[in-house]
Design an enzyme around this catalytic site. Sequence first.
Site, short mmCIF file in Angstrom:
data_model
loop_
_atom_site.label_atom_id
_atom_site.label_comp_id
_atom_site.label_asym_id
_atom_site.label_seq_id
_atom_site.Cartn_x
_atom_site.Cartn_y
_atom_site.Cartn_z
N CYS A 54 2.45 55.76 -2.45
CA CYS A 54 1.08 55.67 -1.94
C CYS A 54 0.80 56.91 -1.09
O CYS A 54 1.68 57.74 -0.85
CB CYS A 54 0.90 54.40 -1.11
SG CYS A 54 1.79 54.43 0.47
N GLU A 108 10.14 53.88 0.56
CA GLU A 108 10.26 55.33 0.74
C GLU A 108 10.42 55.69 2.22
O GLU A 108 11.29 56.48 2.59
CB GLU A 108 9.01 56.06 0.21
CG GLU A 108 8.73 55.84 -1.24
CD GLU A 108 7.72 54.72 -1.49
OE1 GLU A 108 7.92 53.60 -0.95
OE2 GLU A 108 6.75 54.96 -2.21
N CYS A 138 3.12 57.24 2.01
CA CYS A 138 4.47 57.67 1.67
C CYS A 138 4.49 59.12 1.18
O CYS A 138 5.43 59.86 1.47
CB CYS A 138 5.07 56.74 0.63
SG CYS A 138 5.39 55.08 1.30
N HIS A 157 7.53 50.52 3.85
CA HIS A 157 7.67 50.80 2.42
C HIS A 157 9.06 51.36 2.17
O HIS A 157 9.65 52.01 3.05
CB HIS A 157 6.62 51.81 1.96
CG HIS A 157 5.23 51.27 1.97
ND1 HIS A 157 4.20 51.87 1.28
CD2 HIS A 157 4.68 50.19 2.59
CE1 HIS A 157 3.09 51.19 1.46
NE2 HIS A 157 3.36 50.16 2.25
#
Length: 150
Positions: A84, A56, A87, A54
């Site tokens: 999410c 992040e 993260c 992801h």
Amino acid sequence: MTGDGYMARALAQAESAASAGEVPVGAVVVHAPSGRVLAEAGNRVETDCDPTAHAEVLAIRAAARALGAPRLVDCDLYVTLEPCAMCAQAIAHARLRRLVFGAYDPKGGGVEHGARVLEQPTCHHRPEIVGGVEESKAAALLKAFFAALR
């Protein structure tokens, strides 16, 4: 550079991710005292065949390498979508000072929605949280991406 400028950079990363067939999410880590951008990334889940790639997580990893430290206590994370749960936990472990995100994610978010990871009593660090920055631009990118898939 202002917060809007950092979010603009995150949006550019999201657009780049979309061009590569990734869900358009972008992230930027900024060293707050200096204003220096330490890292920026877009989603690379499909490209890297990695469910943890992801934006992040990639930006946090790169910023930690740039600082040579596992804690980003003087740093802010700008991301185009509410993180999410995975993260959000990475944000807590990195000890980021501030989280700034664009679009809210009622379905998959883990900060203001869902698990609300940073509000749990077991969470050891809670950054300042600012949501809805450039929300309409971030949401429009996501809507256009998913509409094109249908």
